[in-house]
Design a protein around this motif. Structure first.
Motif, PDB file in Angstrom:
ATOM      1  N   ARG A  11      48.316  42.190  55.819  1.00 31.36           N
ATOM      2  CA  ARG A  11      48.495  41.969  54.457  1.00 31.36           C
ATOM      3  C   ARG A  11      47.695  41.625  53.229  1.00 31.36           C
ATOM      4  NH1 ARG A  11      50.417  37.387  52.209  1.00 31.36           N
ATOM      5  NH2 ARG A  11      49.813  35.528  52.541  1.00 31.36           N
ATOM      6  N   ALA A  12      48.143  42.321  52.154  1.00 39.12           N
ATOM      7  CA  ALA A  12      47.529  41.474  51.436  1.00 39.12           C
ATOM      8  C   ALA A  12      47.060  39.923  50.713  1.00 39.12           C
ATOM      9  CB  ALA A  12      47.689  42.813  49.476  1.00 39.12           C
ATOM     10  N   ARG A  13      45.482  39.740  50.093  1.00 36.34           N
ATOM     11  CA  ARG A  13      45.549  38.214  49.731  1.00 36.34           C
ATOM     12  C   ARG A  13      45.060  38.261  48.234  1.00 36.34           C
ATOM     13  NH1 ARG A  13      47.386  35.108  53.334  1.00 36.34           N
ATOM     14  NH2 ARG A  13      46.709  36.149  55.996  1.00 36.34           N
ATOM     15  N   ASP A  14      45.680  36.888  47.946  1.00 35.83           N
ATOM     16  CA  ASP A  14      45.636  37.185  46.807  1.00 35.83           C
ATOM     17  C   ASP A  14      43.772  36.776  45.999  1.00 35.83           C
ATOM     18  OD1 ASP A  14      47.893  37.912  45.429  1.00 35.83           O
ATOM     19  OD2 ASP A  14      48.696  36.135  45.785  1.00 35.83           O
ATOM     20  N   LEU A  15      43.618  37.229  44.836  1.00 36.78           N
ATOM     21  CA  LEU A  15      42.593  36.269  44.359  1.00 36.78           C
ATOM     22  C   LEU A  15      41.812  35.485  44.711  1.00 36.78           C
ATOM     23  CD1 LEU A  15      39.529  38.316  43.931  1.00 36.78           C
ATOM     24  CD2 LEU A  15      40.227  37.972  41.536  1.00 36.78           C
ATOM     25  N   ASN A  16      40.911  34.733  44.794  1.00 33.51           N
ATOM     26  CA  ASN A  16      41.301  33.669  44.873  1.00 33.51           C
ATOM     27  C   ASN A  16      41.831  32.285  45.785  1.00 33.51           C
ATOM     28  OD1 ASN A  16      39.029  33.240  43.057  1.00 33.51           O
ATOM     29  ND2 ASN A  16      40.248  33.965  41.130  1.00 33.51           N
ATOM     30  N   GLU A  17      42.493  33.085  46.312  1.00 30.52           N
ATOM     31  CA  GLU A  17      43.560  32.102  47.770  1.00 30.52           C
ATOM     32  C   GLU A  17      42.726  31.825  48.426  1.00 30.52           C
ATOM     33  OE1 GLU A  17      46.752  33.375  50.649  1.00 30.52           O
ATOM     34  OE2 GLU A  17      45.902  35.277  49.767  1.00 30.52           O
TER      35      GLU A  17
END
Length: 105
Positions: free
Chosen positions: A48-54
């Motif tokens: 799955r996609a991950r958010d920037l700075n997660e």
């Protein structure tokens, strides 16, 4: 003074089985593997996609590596998975020691 771009350290192609979980939702874990590593970060394959700075908690399935990392990029791959670049928070990781059952640093 010119600004530096690119990697600070050369990456090594190394497949290490990991479990990742979001710091905000630690119950939702994913098993994955690294594509390449260095002491400062890794590239993993994710479903799955991950958010920037997660922020993610990284735990090796073999050995005792446990580290906090931050997402620096996430790119969709042709097969539908995502290539995710992670930068470690805290001390550098010794991958040769960590992937063979030792501890980090």
């Amino acid at each position: 003074m010119p600004t530096r771009s690119g990697r600070l350290e050369k990456r090594i192609r190394l497949a290490v089985p990991l479990q990742i979980s979001s710091v905000l939702g630690p119950a939702a874990t994913e098993r994955t593997t690294t594509e390449n590593v260095c002491s400062l970060g890794i590239r993993i394959l994710s479903q799955r996609a991950r958010d920037l700075n997660e922020q993610l908690m990284i735990s090796s399935l073999m050995g005792e590596l446990r580290a906090l990392a931050c997402v620096v990029y996430c790119q969709r791959l042709p097969d539908g998975r995502f290539g995710v670049g992670l930068r470690f928070q805290g001390r550098p990781i010794n991958w040769l020691k960590s992937s063979s059952g030792g501890t980090s640093a």
